[in-house]
Design an enzyme around this catalytic site. Sequence first.
Site, PDB file in Angstrom:
ATOM      1  N   GLY A 154       9.537  46.435  43.704  1.00  0.00           N
ATOM      2  CA  GLY A 154       9.847  45.155  44.313  1.00  0.00           C
ATOM      3  C   GLY A 154       8.638  44.645  45.077  1.00  0.00           C
ATOM      4  O   GLY A 154       7.494  44.918  44.711  1.00  0.00           O
TER       5      GLY A 154
ATOM      6  N   ILE B 110       7.335  45.498  47.978  1.00  0.00           N
ATOM      7  CA  ILE B 110       6.468  46.549  48.523  1.00  0.00           C
ATOM      8  C   ILE B 110       5.746  47.284  47.397  1.00  0.00           C
ATOM      9  O   ILE B 110       4.537  47.534  47.469  1.00  0.00           O
ATOM     10  CB  ILE B 110       7.290  47.525  49.381  1.00  0.00           C
ATOM     11  CG1 ILE B 110       7.885  46.791  50.593  1.00  0.00           C
ATOM     12  CG2 ILE B 110       6.430  48.708  49.837  1.00  0.00           C
ATOM     13  CD1 ILE B 110       8.962  47.572  51.317  1.00  0.00           C
TER      14      ILE B 110
ATOM     15  N   ARG C 179      14.729  46.289  32.710  1.00  0.00           N
ATOM     16  CA  ARG C 179      13.553  46.093  31.875  1.00  0.00           C
ATOM     17  C   ARG C 179      13.158  44.616  31.875  1.00  0.00           C
ATOM     18  O   ARG C 179      13.982  43.728  32.074  1.00  0.00           O
ATOM     19  CB  ARG C 179      13.821  46.558  30.442  1.00  0.00           C
ATOM     20  CG  ARG C 179      14.134  48.049  30.352  1.00  0.00           C
ATOM     21  CD  ARG C 179      14.133  48.552  28.938  1.00  0.00           C
ATOM     22  NE  ARG C 179      14.556  49.943  28.920  1.00  0.00           N
ATOM     23  CZ  ARG C 179      13.756  50.970  29.163  1.00  0.00           C
ATOM     24  NH1 ARG C 179      12.475  50.740  29.451  1.00  0.00           N
ATOM     25  NH2 ARG C 179      14.195  52.205  29.140  1.00  0.00           N
TER      26      ARG C 179
ATOM     27  N   ARG D 293      13.477  55.793  51.349  1.00  0.00           N
ATOM     28  CA  ARG D 293      14.567  56.415  52.093  1.00  0.00           C
ATOM     29  C   ARG D 293      14.429  57.939  52.024  1.00  0.00           C
ATOM     30  O   ARG D 293      14.157  58.507  50.976  1.00  0.00           O
ATOM     31  CB  ARG D 293      15.921  55.993  51.526  1.00  0.00           C
ATOM     32  CG  ARG D 293      16.336  54.582  51.921  1.00  0.00           C
ATOM     33  CD  ARG D 293      16.678  54.491  53.399  1.00  0.00           C
ATOM     34  NE  ARG D 293      17.129  53.167  53.791  1.00  0.00           N
ATOM     35  CZ  ARG D 293      16.328  52.210  54.262  1.00  0.00           C
ATOM     36  NH1 ARG D 293      15.017  52.434  54.383  1.00  0.00           N
ATOM     37  NH2 ARG D 293      16.824  51.042  54.630  1.00  0.00           N
TER      38      ARG D 293
ATOM     39  N   ASP E  48       6.966  58.952  55.211  1.00  0.00           N
ATOM     40  CA  ASP E  48       7.219  58.135  56.397  1.00  0.00           C
ATOM     41  C   ASP E  48       8.707  58.127  56.712  1.00  0.00           C
ATOM     42  O   ASP E  48       9.122  57.544  57.707  1.00  0.00           O
ATOM     43  CB  ASP E  48       6.721  56.695  56.172  1.00  0.00           C
ATOM     44  CG  ASP E  48       6.848  55.839  57.428  1.00  0.00           C
ATOM     45  OD1 ASP E  48       6.356  56.276  58.490  1.00  0.00           O
ATOM     46  OD2 ASP E  48       7.450  54.748  57.356  1.00  0.00           O
TER      47      ASP E  48
ATOM     48  N   HIS F 109       8.608  57.127  60.458  1.00  0.00           N
ATOM     49  CA  HIS F 109       9.236  55.891  60.003  1.00  0.00           C
ATOM     50  C   HIS F 109       8.675  54.682  60.762  1.00  0.00           C
ATOM     51  O   HIS F 109       9.420  53.875  61.325  1.00  0.00           O
ATOM     52  CB  HIS F 109      10.756  55.966  60.172  1.00  0.00           C
ATOM     53  CG  HIS F 109      11.496  55.046  59.225  1.00  0.00           C
ATOM     54  ND1 HIS F 109      12.782  55.282  58.798  1.00  0.00           N
ATOM     55  CD2 HIS F 109      11.120  53.881  58.625  1.00  0.00           C
ATOM     56  CE1 HIS F 109      13.181  54.313  57.988  1.00  0.00           C
ATOM     57  NE2 HIS F 109      12.180  53.454  57.865  1.00  0.00           N
ATOM     58  N   ILE F 110       7.351  54.581  60.752  1.00  0.00           N
ATOM     59  CA  ILE F 110       6.691  53.523  61.518  1.00  0.00           C
ATOM     60  C   ILE F 110       5.852  52.594  60.635  1.00  0.00           C
ATOM     61  O   ILE F 110       5.119  51.754  61.154  1.00  0.00           O
ATOM     62  CB  ILE F 110       5.805  54.113  62.644  1.00  0.00           C
ATOM     63  CG1 ILE F 110       4.908  55.269  62.123  1.00  0.00           C
ATOM     64  CG2 ILE F 110       6.675  54.628  63.769  1.00  0.00           C
ATOM     65  CD1 ILE F 110       3.729  54.861  61.339  1.00  0.00           C
TER      66      ILE F 110
END
Length: 315
Positions: free
Chosen positions: A139, A141, A163, A222, A246, A270-271
């Site tokens: 996506g 990111i 696809r 995640r 992260d 997680h920063i």
Amino acid sequence: MKIAVPMYVREKDKAVLEAAAPGAEFVYGKDAAALQGAEVIIGNVSPKKLAGLTSLKWLQLNSAGADAYCRPGILAPQVQLTNSTGAYGQALSEHMLALLLSLQKKLYLYHQNQLQHQWKDEGEVTSLEGATVVIVGFGDIGRAFGRLCRLLGAHVIGIRRHRGAVPPDADEMGTLEDLPRFLARADVVASVLPGTPETTHLYDGKLFQAMKPGAFFLNCGRGNAVVQEDLARALTEGHLGGAALDVTDPEPLPADSPLWDVPNLLMTPHISGEHHLAQTWDKVAAIAARNLKHYLAGEPLENVVDRETGYKKSI
């Protein structure tokens, strides 16, 4: 109309939001009184705090991930849910690149040596030039990370749910069912997947063993996508060249977790996202302000979340 804003805001963010809804009552803060009676909430709150907010008609998240709000019973069916997809590509892709280069160039080992006052050569390093990078979750990111990797000479393979044509940020594309056959070619596997039942514990011992020996693994999506014991084993036994996380499961990572002492593993708490990069929060505020204008005009909102999948709905 009452608009509750529980997210972190700077004075310029307040100005942007309030200019989008002149005359509305803006209340800032996360306490129950601030949320009560709000028609609109802009910012993430604990899902538990949403119970009983009968006036709520729309929740705009400051995060791209929305999985915690898609569970049954969290939001009434008529409440619109939108996220901040599009705000985090720069911050997370740069963080991931920094982690990857630290692994490839062994900078973390040299930092350890510096702390121990050791002048020591750690040997050969690797490069992104000519490397194959598999990005799982292509996506906003994933595409941003793909662009950076391609600029440094890598061959980028993107993995997404459906696809379609190969975008300019990748050289090849596939879906999750194609992942096993791509792993044997991958010098780097980078995951930016959201939390869904489909992605929970996706990365297990079988997938890590399918990766090329010496490959690097990154996860900024995640924590529950990874079977952490299997990752620790793949690193301890030397199959993987290194990994960077992260995100973990749970968060914060308990002090007695064996992950702290796994060799060749870098962790950040997680920063990579949130408001650590000022440009990210500029984009979060801009998305919320545009959606406020849409909402007041009765127009369709941007970044509407599909609660069945946890992803932004396709237009």
